[in-house]
Design a protein around this motif. Structure first.
Motif, PDB file in Angstrom:
ATOM      1  N   MET A   1       0.850  -1.146  -0.007  1.00  0.00           N
ATOM      2  CA  MET A   1      -0.015  -0.020   0.023  1.00  0.00           C
ATOM      3  C   MET A   1       0.863   1.292  -0.013  1.00  0.00           C
ATOM      4  O   MET A   1       1.884   1.338   0.652  1.00  0.00           O
ATOM      5  CB  MET A   1      -1.003   0.055   1.010  1.00  0.00           C
ATOM      6  CG  MET A   1      -2.085  -0.921   1.228  1.00  0.00           C
ATOM      7  SD  MET A   1      -3.193  -0.955   2.561  1.00  0.00           S
ATOM      8  CE  MET A   1      -2.048  -1.826   3.766  1.00  0.00           C
ATOM      9  N   ASP A   2       0.322   2.317  -0.712  1.00  0.00           N
ATOM     10  CA  ASP A   2       1.119   3.471  -0.766  1.00  0.00           C
ATOM     11  C   ASP A   2       0.912   4.190   0.699  1.00  0.00           C
ATOM     12  O   ASP A   2      -0.189   4.528   1.170  1.00  0.00           O
ATOM     13  CB  ASP A   2       0.616   4.429  -1.984  1.00  0.00           C
ATOM     14  CG  ASP A   2       1.458   5.512  -2.137  1.00  0.00           C
ATOM     15  OD1 ASP A   2       1.733   6.187  -1.192  1.00  0.00           O
ATOM     16  OD2 ASP A   2       1.433   6.199  -3.341  1.00  0.00           O
ATOM     17  N   HIS A   4       1.321   7.353   1.576  1.00  0.00           N
ATOM     18  CA  HIS A   4       0.781   8.649   1.190  1.00  0.00           C
ATOM     19  C   HIS A   4      -0.806   8.445   1.348  1.00  0.00           C
ATOM     20  O   HIS A   4      -1.755   9.142   1.856  1.00  0.00           O
ATOM     21  CB  HIS A   4       1.180   9.262   0.068  1.00  0.00           C
ATOM     22  CG  HIS A   4       2.518   9.530   0.122  1.00  0.00           C
ATOM     23  ND1 HIS A   4       3.105  10.598   1.075  1.00  0.00           N
ATOM     24  CD2 HIS A   4       3.769   8.862  -0.886  1.00  0.00           C
ATOM     25  CE1 HIS A   4       4.351  10.575   0.798  1.00  0.00           C
ATOM     26  NE2 HIS A   4       4.716   9.711  -0.438  1.00  0.00           N
ATOM     27  N   LEU A   5      -1.342   7.461   0.655  1.00  0.00           N
ATOM     28  CA  LEU A   5      -2.549   6.926   0.677  1.00  0.00           C
ATOM     29  C   LEU A   5      -3.248   6.439   1.965  1.00  0.00           C
ATOM     30  O   LEU A   5      -4.296   7.051   2.420  1.00  0.00           O
ATOM     31  CB  LEU A   5      -3.020   5.863  -0.476  1.00  0.00           C
ATOM     32  CG  LEU A   5      -2.508   6.260  -1.990  1.00  0.00           C
ATOM     33  CD1 LEU A   5      -3.037   4.961  -2.847  1.00  0.00           C
ATOM     34  CD2 LEU A   5      -3.102   7.451  -2.392  1.00  0.00           C
ATOM     35  N   HIS A  35      -7.332   9.825  -3.501  1.00  0.00           N
ATOM     36  CA  HIS A  35      -6.303   8.976  -2.736  1.00  0.00           C
ATOM     37  C   HIS A  35      -7.350   7.713  -2.005  1.00  0.00           C
ATOM     38  O   HIS A  35      -6.831   6.736  -1.948  1.00  0.00           O
ATOM     39  CB  HIS A  35      -5.984   9.623  -1.597  1.00  0.00           C
ATOM     40  CG  HIS A  35      -4.796  10.691  -2.014  1.00  0.00           C
ATOM     41  ND1 HIS A  35      -3.842  11.275  -1.119  1.00  0.00           N
ATOM     42  CD2 HIS A  35      -4.188  11.002  -2.899  1.00  0.00           C
ATOM     43  CE1 HIS A  35      -2.923  11.843  -1.668  1.00  0.00           C
ATOM     44  NE2 HIS A  35      -2.896  11.959  -3.009  1.00  0.00           N
ATOM     45  N   LEU A  39      -7.008   3.775  -2.803  1.00  0.00           N
ATOM     46  CA  LEU A  39      -6.875   2.884  -1.821  1.00  0.00           C
ATOM     47  C   LEU A  39      -7.908   1.675  -1.759  1.00  0.00           C
ATOM     48  O   LEU A  39      -7.435   0.517  -1.624  1.00  0.00           O
ATOM     49  CB  LEU A  39      -6.831   3.537  -0.493  1.00  0.00           C
ATOM     50  CG  LEU A  39      -6.356   2.594   0.680  1.00  0.00           C
ATOM     51  CD1 LEU A  39      -4.900   2.113   0.497  1.00  0.00           C
ATOM     52  CD2 LEU A  39      -6.153   3.518   1.935  1.00  0.00           C
ATOM     53  N   ASP A  42      -7.356  -0.382  -4.802  1.00  0.00           N
ATOM     54  CA  ASP A  42      -6.052  -1.429  -4.658  1.00  0.00           C
ATOM     55  C   ASP A  42      -6.476  -2.597  -3.615  1.00  0.00           C
ATOM     56  O   ASP A  42      -5.918  -3.769  -3.683  1.00  0.00           O
ATOM     57  CB  ASP A  42      -5.095  -0.480  -3.972  1.00  0.00           C
ATOM     58  CG  ASP A  42      -3.692  -1.241  -3.407  1.00  0.00           C
ATOM     59  OD1 ASP A  42      -3.420  -2.469  -3.968  1.00  0.00           O
ATOM     60  OD2 ASP A  42      -2.902  -0.881  -2.561  1.00  0.00           O
TER      61      ASP A  42
END
Length: 288
Positions: A1-2, A4-5, A35, A39, A42
């Protein structure tokens, strides 16, 4: 997972508002929405309801993971920065209110020191993320046992002090003249719930089989003198290390005789201390 997100998601969930999260993070509201959508795509699950803004069951579960994950990322960044940075000539010390015993205060350098008294749960994170050079955590344990600290990062912990604990009673209390008290005999008494100024009631319940020690008044602060004033005025009992309890006007500190418990203070650091931090750690016997 990013990450930032993930940070955006945590902020929206905490504030229950996309627009407030945008202002807090310095993004546009459209960017925050993007964002969250990225997420959710994802992970293949909706994480937030929109009206009202609240976590879904999947979002609640992600929040349980998000705090430790983001804290570990911040700790990793701080660890790398600490290695390459020049030693700081000052010292920032994070500590719980009851960890600042007279011997600890006496060991502080004469200048360049910032002491941050924090809630008990925030102390390990402060040193892990680099907002403090060193930390002093404390708790109630059996003699010579280590503290049970949250696993926020690879931290080094050394015991630097142990002392007996006392129940603080008003001077007029019927038990004030006792030479010692058993905690189990006080389980049904009126207690002060002061998790960040005194020793937490949850720990007393744990040593009593999970029962008793119901709070009569809650104090949400870190000032030990306020806590002792509340105890002296009869608002409830509290448990404190002997050095903190023995100087409270209008109150009497009675030692705990059973079970065998001590107040333990541990020095925490991430990576070998340098400069003023190393000097202070060595003064406390922290093996820096």
């Amino acid at each position: 997972m990013d990450p930032h997100l993930l940070r955006t998601f945590v902020t929206v969930a905490r504030l229950a508002s996309f627009s407030e999260a945008a202002r807090t993070l310095g993004y546009t509201q459209s960017a925050v929405s993007q964002h969250i959508a990225a997420l959710e795509q994802d992970l293949g699950a909706p994480l937030l309801t929109r009206r009202p803004v609240a976590p879904t069951p999947a979002g609640d579960r992600l929040l349980e993971h998000a705090g430790p994950l983001l804290l570990r990322l911040d700790a990793a960044r701080a660890d790398v920065t600490r290695i390459v940075a020049a030693p700081d000539q000052g010292l920032t010390l994070a500590a719980t209110a009851t960890a600042l015993a007279p011997a600890v205060v006496a060991a502080l350098p004469p200048a360049g020191v910032t002491v941050r008294v924090l809630p008990r749960d925030e102390v390990p994170a402060a040193v892990a993320t680099g907002s403090a050079d060193l930390a002093l955590a404390d708790g109630l344990v059996a003699p010579s046992d280590p503290l049970r600290l949250p696993d926020v990062a690879p931290l080094t912990a050394y015991g630097v002090a142990e002392e007996p604990v006392c129940v603080l009673l008003p001077a007029t209390h019927p038990l004030a003249r006792r030479p010692g008290l058993r905690l189990a005999d006080l389980a049904d008494a009126r207690w002060l719930d002061a998790p960040d100024a005194g020793l937490p009631l949850a720990r007393l319940r744990a040593v009593n089989g999970g029962h008793g020690f119901r709070p009569a008044l809650r104090y949400e602060g870190t000032d030990v003198r306020t806590l002792t004033a509340l105890a002296a005025a009869g608002h409830g009992l509290t448990l404190l290390p002997r050095t903190a309890a023995g100087t409270a006007p209008g109150a009497v500190a009675v030692p705990v005789t059973a079970p065998r418990l001590v107040h333990r203070v541990e020095l925490l650091y991430a990576g070998p201390p340098r400069g003023a931090a190393a000097t202070f750690a060595n003064a406390l016997g922290g093996r820096a």
